[in-house]
Enzyme design. Structure first.
Site, PDB file in Angstrom:
ATOM      1  N   ARG A 227       0.802  -1.174   0.062  1.00  0.00           N
ATOM      2  CA  ARG A 227       0.016   0.069  -0.159  1.00  0.00           C
ATOM      3  C   ARG A 227       1.001   1.161   0.058  1.00  0.00           C
ATOM      4  O   ARG A 227       0.491   2.231   0.614  1.00  0.00           O
ATOM      5  CB  ARG A 227      -0.985  -0.042   1.332  1.00  0.00           C
ATOM      6  CG  ARG A 227      -2.133  -1.097   1.525  1.00  0.00           C
ATOM      7  CD  ARG A 227      -3.006  -0.834   0.097  1.00  0.00           C
ATOM      8  NE  ARG A 227      -4.081  -2.015   0.211  1.00  0.00           N
ATOM      9  CZ  ARG A 227      -5.156  -1.743   0.909  1.00  0.00           C
ATOM     10  NH1 ARG A 227      -5.441  -0.616   1.365  1.00  0.00           N
ATOM     11  NH2 ARG A 227      -6.065  -2.521   0.910  1.00  0.00           N
TER      12      ARG A 227
ATOM     13  N   ARG B 200      -3.267   6.505   1.091  1.00  0.00           N
ATOM     14  CA  ARG B 200      -3.759   7.519   1.639  1.00  0.00           C
ATOM     15  C   ARG B 200      -2.925   8.303   2.469  1.00  0.00           C
ATOM     16  O   ARG B 200      -3.077   9.378   3.222  1.00  0.00           O
ATOM     17  CB  ARG B 200      -5.045   7.215   2.512  1.00  0.00           C
ATOM     18  CG  ARG B 200      -6.254   6.810   1.631  1.00  0.00           C
ATOM     19  CD  ARG B 200      -7.588   6.495   2.035  1.00  0.00           C
ATOM     20  NE  ARG B 200      -7.053   4.910   2.576  1.00  0.00           N
ATOM     21  CZ  ARG B 200      -7.838   4.024   3.385  1.00  0.00           C
ATOM     22  NH1 ARG B 200      -8.989   4.691   3.778  1.00  0.00           N
ATOM     23  NH2 ARG B 200      -7.381   2.782   3.396  1.00  0.00           N
TER      24      ARG B 200
ATOM     25  N   ARG C 137      -7.142  12.476  -4.640  1.00  0.00           N
ATOM     26  CA  ARG C 137      -8.310  11.691  -4.625  1.00  0.00           C
ATOM     27  C   ARG C 137      -9.754  12.801  -4.451  1.00  0.00           C
ATOM     28  O   ARG C 137     -10.732  12.284  -4.443  1.00  0.00           O
ATOM     29  CB  ARG C 137      -8.279  10.742  -3.456  1.00  0.00           C
ATOM     30  CG  ARG C 137      -7.754   9.517  -3.608  1.00  0.00           C
ATOM     31  CD  ARG C 137      -8.983   8.585  -4.177  1.00  0.00           C
ATOM     32  NE  ARG C 137      -9.741   7.869  -3.245  1.00  0.00           N
ATOM     33  CZ  ARG C 137     -11.056   8.138  -3.220  1.00  0.00           C
ATOM     34  NH1 ARG C 137     -11.357   8.658  -4.458  1.00  0.00           N
ATOM     35  NH2 ARG C 137     -11.707   7.632  -2.424  1.00  0.00           N
TER      36      ARG C 137
ATOM     37  N   ASP D  65      -6.951  -2.242  -7.346  1.00  0.00           N
ATOM     38  CA  ASP D  65      -7.373  -2.968  -6.345  1.00  0.00           C
ATOM     39  C   ASP D  65      -7.788  -4.188  -6.560  1.00  0.00           C
ATOM     40  O   ASP D  65      -8.096  -4.598  -7.620  1.00  0.00           O
ATOM     41  CB  ASP D  65      -8.902  -2.212  -5.737  1.00  0.00           C
ATOM     42  CG  ASP D  65      -9.012  -2.549  -4.153  1.00  0.00           C
ATOM     43  OD1 ASP D  65      -8.242  -1.891  -3.223  1.00  0.00           O
ATOM     44  OD2 ASP D  65      -9.822  -3.346  -4.079  1.00  0.00           O
TER      45      ASP D  65
ATOM     46  N   TYR E 103     -14.913 -11.054  -0.045  1.00  0.00           N
ATOM     47  CA  TYR E 103     -15.535  -9.894  -0.224  1.00  0.00           C
ATOM     48  C   TYR E 103     -16.860  -9.999  -1.094  1.00  0.00           C
ATOM     49  O   TYR E 103     -17.738  -9.148  -0.847  1.00  0.00           O
ATOM     50  CB  TYR E 103     -14.604  -8.735  -1.148  1.00  0.00           C
ATOM     51  CG  TYR E 103     -13.561  -8.019  -0.031  1.00  0.00           C
ATOM     52  CD1 TYR E 103     -13.848  -6.940   0.401  1.00  0.00           C
ATOM     53  CD2 TYR E 103     -12.228  -8.751   0.256  1.00  0.00           C
ATOM     54  CE1 TYR E 103     -12.995  -6.250   1.582  1.00  0.00           C
ATOM     55  CE2 TYR E 103     -11.362  -8.196   0.968  1.00  0.00           C
ATOM     56  CZ  TYR E 103     -11.501  -6.857   1.484  1.00  0.00           C
ATOM     57  OH  TYR E 103     -10.905  -6.102   2.463  1.00  0.00           O
TER      58      TYR E 103
HETATM   59  O1  1CP Z   1       0.198   0.900  -3.196  1.00  0.00           O
HETATM   60  C1  1CP Z   1      -0.389   0.045  -3.429  1.00  0.00           C
HETATM   61  O2  1CP Z   1      -0.135  -1.289  -2.764  1.00  0.00           O
HETATM   62  C2  1CP Z   1      -1.221  -0.065  -4.611  1.00  0.00           C
HETATM   63  C3  1CP Z   1      -2.662  -0.211  -4.682  1.00  0.00           C
HETATM   64  C4  1CP Z   1      -3.563  -1.125  -3.795  1.00  0.00           C
HETATM   65  C5  1CP Z   1      -3.293  -2.529  -3.492  1.00  0.00           C
HETATM   66  C6  1CP Z   1      -2.199  -3.705  -3.899  1.00  0.00           C
HETATM   67  C7  1CP Z   1      -4.858  -0.810  -3.174  1.00  0.00           C
HETATM   68  C8  1CP Z   1      -5.219   0.619  -3.376  1.00  0.00           C
HETATM   69  N1  1CP Z   1      -5.381  -1.943  -2.882  1.00  0.00           N
HETATM   70  C9  1CP Z   1      -4.614  -3.018  -3.033  1.00  0.00           C
HETATM   71  C10 1CP Z   1      -4.939  -4.300  -2.462  1.00  0.00           C
HETATM   72  C11 1CP Z   1      -6.062  -4.559  -1.638  1.00  0.00           C
HETATM   73  N2  1CP Z   1      -7.190  -4.024  -1.816  1.00  0.00           N
HETATM   74  C12 1CP Z   1      -6.073  -5.846  -0.846  1.00  0.00           C
HETATM   75  C13 1CP Z   1      -4.879  -6.499  -0.510  1.00  0.00           C
HETATM   76  C14 1CP Z   1      -4.067  -6.036   0.220  1.00  0.00           C
HETATM   77  C15 1CP Z   1      -4.410  -5.995   1.946  1.00  0.00           C
HETATM   78  O3  1CP Z   1      -4.721  -6.932   2.588  1.00  0.00           O
HETATM   79  O4  1CP Z   1      -4.405  -4.691   2.535  1.00  0.00           O
HETATM   80  C16 1CP Z   1      -7.482  -5.709  -0.170  1.00  0.00           C
HETATM   81  C17 1CP Z   1      -7.889  -6.600   1.007  1.00  0.00           C
HETATM   82  C18 1CP Z   1      -7.943  -4.728  -0.724  1.00  0.00           C
HETATM   83  C19 1CP Z   1      -9.478  -4.178  -0.498  1.00  0.00           C
HETATM   84  C20 1CP Z   1      -9.532  -2.886  -0.045  1.00  0.00           C
HETATM   85  N3  1CP Z   1      -9.418  -2.047  -0.930  1.00  0.00           N
HETATM   86  C21 1CP Z   1      -9.395  -2.391   1.293  1.00  0.00           C
HETATM   87  C22 1CP Z   1      -9.451  -3.196   2.439  1.00  0.00           C
HETATM   88  C23 1CP Z   1     -10.707  -3.044   3.261  1.00  0.00           C
HETATM   89  C24 1CP Z   1     -10.608  -4.145   4.428  1.00  0.00           C
HETATM   90  O5  1CP Z   1     -11.291  -5.120   4.521  1.00  0.00           O
HETATM   91  O6  1CP Z   1     -10.227  -3.472   5.775  1.00  0.00           O
HETATM   92  C25 1CP Z   1      -9.332  -0.861   1.057  1.00  0.00           C
HETATM   93  C26 1CP Z   1      -9.413   0.251   2.144  1.00  0.00           C
HETATM   94  C27 1CP Z   1      -9.688  -0.584   0.043  1.00  0.00           C
HETATM   95  C28 1CP Z   1      -9.465   0.714  -0.995  1.00  0.00           C
HETATM   96  C29 1CP Z   1      -8.053   0.995  -1.291  1.00  0.00           C
HETATM   97  N4  1CP Z   1      -7.231   0.302  -2.240  1.00  0.00           N
HETATM   98  C30 1CP Z   1      -6.368   0.990  -2.407  1.00  0.00           C
HETATM   99  C31 1CP Z   1      -6.324   2.194  -1.900  1.00  0.00           C
HETATM  100  C32 1CP Z   1      -5.234   3.330  -1.834  1.00  0.00           C
HETATM  101  C33 1CP Z   1      -7.491   2.412  -1.094  1.00  0.00           C
HETATM  102  C34 1CP Z   1      -7.922   3.510  -0.188  1.00  0.00           C
HETATM  103  C35 1CP Z   1      -9.144   4.007  -0.756  1.00  0.00           C
HETATM  104  C36 1CP Z   1      -9.458   5.280  -1.162  1.00  0.00           C
HETATM  105  O7  1CP Z   1      -8.483   6.134  -1.540  1.00  0.00           O
HETATM  106  O8  1CP Z   1     -10.287   6.016  -0.688  1.00  0.00           O
END
Ligand code: 1CP
Length: 361
Positions: free
Chosen positions: A31, A35, A44, A80, A159
């Site tokens: 990540r 954010r 964003r 994502d 999910y």
């Molecule tokens: O920098 C990076 O890593 C690039 C982008 C990336 C990746 C690899 C994002 C952007 N998401 C992911 C993978 C992801 N998404 C996973 C696997 C990694 C992990 O376990 O953290 C999972 C479970 C998700 C699902 C997801 N998307 C969540 C988790 C929710 C939960 O269950 O707690 C969230 C918060 C997102 C949104 C998201 N994805 C990425 C970002 C930067 C964000 C934040 C949203 C926003 O900007 O509003």
């Protein structure tokens, strides 16, 4: 888009993934494009989350944000894991301060047929990811390698059934006990899509692949062996076989599992080159379970980045001493939290540089 890319100037992570000795330990952070970066939050405000994912110029820009700021050894394409359920026809919303929401989750097995397209053209449905990868490769100009990724089938299934994040995954696990055959059908459908998706990412220019089985820890050893391991194993073997068949380079593959000490040994016998582990396991114990023929990645507690610089440096030094500098990629044990001060990430990254120099090569 043209796929003649600039020569790679920093291949530390690729060499470490393959088990070659490196001058120092490579480092990146899950990540890292997210954010906690002010420039991302500003971005964003102007762009919707999925608009960024779907617009190659925007996705490339966000992917490069952490690369411009920190001395990282890899970029990860901004996207994502939930683009797969979307491509299969499910609606996914990104709700501020909640996270992903799927308003119409799968409730009963019949919904697999009702809600999901059964035979999608992955390369076409997710073409925007491939375009973002190709464009980002060009923009990186060979500075560091680009990681492509996908969610693993069970994490995606979670999910799709829960309709978003969950503290227990009980609805999903209810499916495993109540509808085991239909669960396997869904997992197979997802596995097939993930394999095609990852192969397409390599065709587009991805130089490593990470598979996120972030929800594996909910399963425990028995369910993991039944509903996660066979599918993630099939992904690594089929992706590698397809790449060979297509005369493409076989890129290193990373499997990230969370809360899953019990999985490390079996994963070390699969075709993944790297196992990403969370912070709840001692590095030495991780190595003992994984054996010597796989690279480990991780595993600093993401909350350690709330500590002061001196403490972070000490923790990184200890971590590197315990993992050793061979067959090791430094990272956090899970994604960086949104309220972490980016300066502390710089301390983390710089400490890896400082404490992992291999002077003998
Ligand atoms: O920098 C990076 O890593 C690039 C982008 C990336 C990746 C690899 C994002 C952007 N998401 C992911 C993978 C992801 N998404 C996973 C696997 C990694 C992990 O376990 O953290 C999972 C479970 C998700 C699902 C997801 N998307 C969540 C988790 C929710 C939960 O269950 O707690 C969230 C918060 C997102 C949104 C998201 N994805 C990425 C970002 C930067 C964000 C934040 C949203 C926003 O900007 O509003």
């Amino acid at each position: 888009m043209n796929k003649e890319f600039a020569e790679l100037k920093n291949d530390l992570i690729i060499r470490a993934a393959r088990g070659e000795r490196t001058e120092r330990t490579p480092v990146w952070v899950m990540r890292q494009a997210g954010r906690y970066l002010q420039e991302f939050r500003q971005f964003r405000q102007k762009h919707d989350f999925f608009e960024i994912c779907r617009t190659p110029e925007l996705a490339a820009e966000v992917t490069l944000m952490p690369i411009r700021r920190f001395d990282l050894d890899a970029a990860i394409i901004f996207s994502d894991i939930l683009v797969i359920p979307q491509a299969l026809g499910m609606e996914v919303q990104m709700v501020a301060s909640v996270g992903p929401v799927l308003p119409k989750p799968l409730v009963i097995p019949q919904n697999i047929n009702d809600f999901l397209k059964q035979d999608i053209d992955v390369e076409k449905e997710l073409s925007y990811v491939m375009e973002a990868i190709t464009l980002t490769r060009h923009k990186l100009e060979g500075k560091v390698p680009l990681i492509g990724f996908s969610g693993a089938p069970f994490t995606l299934m979670g999910y799709m059934i829960e309709g978003g994040g969950s503290k227990t995954l009980s609805k999903t696990k209810k499916w495993l006990y109540e509808y085991p055959e239909e669960s396997v059908r869904l997992l197979k459908l997802l596995t097939d899509v993930v394999i095609k998706y990852l192969v397409s990412q390599v065709k587009a220019g991805a130089q490593l692949l990470q598979v996120f089985e972030s929800s594996a820890g909910f399963l425990g050893p028995k369910l993991f062996n039944q509903f996660s391991l066979p599918f993630i194993q099939q992904i690594s073997s089929s992706v590698k076989q397809s790449l060979t068949d297509l005369n493409l380079p076989t890129v290193p593959m990373i499997i990230f599992v969370k809360d899953c000490h019990f999985a490390i040994e079996s994963l070390s016998h699969s075709q993944y080159d790297v196992i990403g582990i969370d912070w709840t396991i001692e590095p030495s114990r991780g190595r003992q379970l994984a054996g010597q023929s796989v690279t480990l990645q991780g595993n600093l507690d993401p909350c350690a980045l709330y500590a002061d610089s001196q403490q972070i440096e000490g923790l990184v030094k200890d971590m590197i001493e315990s993992f050793g500098t061979n067959r090791y990629i430094a990272n956090l044990g899970h994604g960086i939290y949104p309220d972490v001060n980016p300066d502390n990430l710089a301390v983390f990254v710089n400490a890896v540089h400082k404490y992992s120099q291999n002077t003998d090569i």
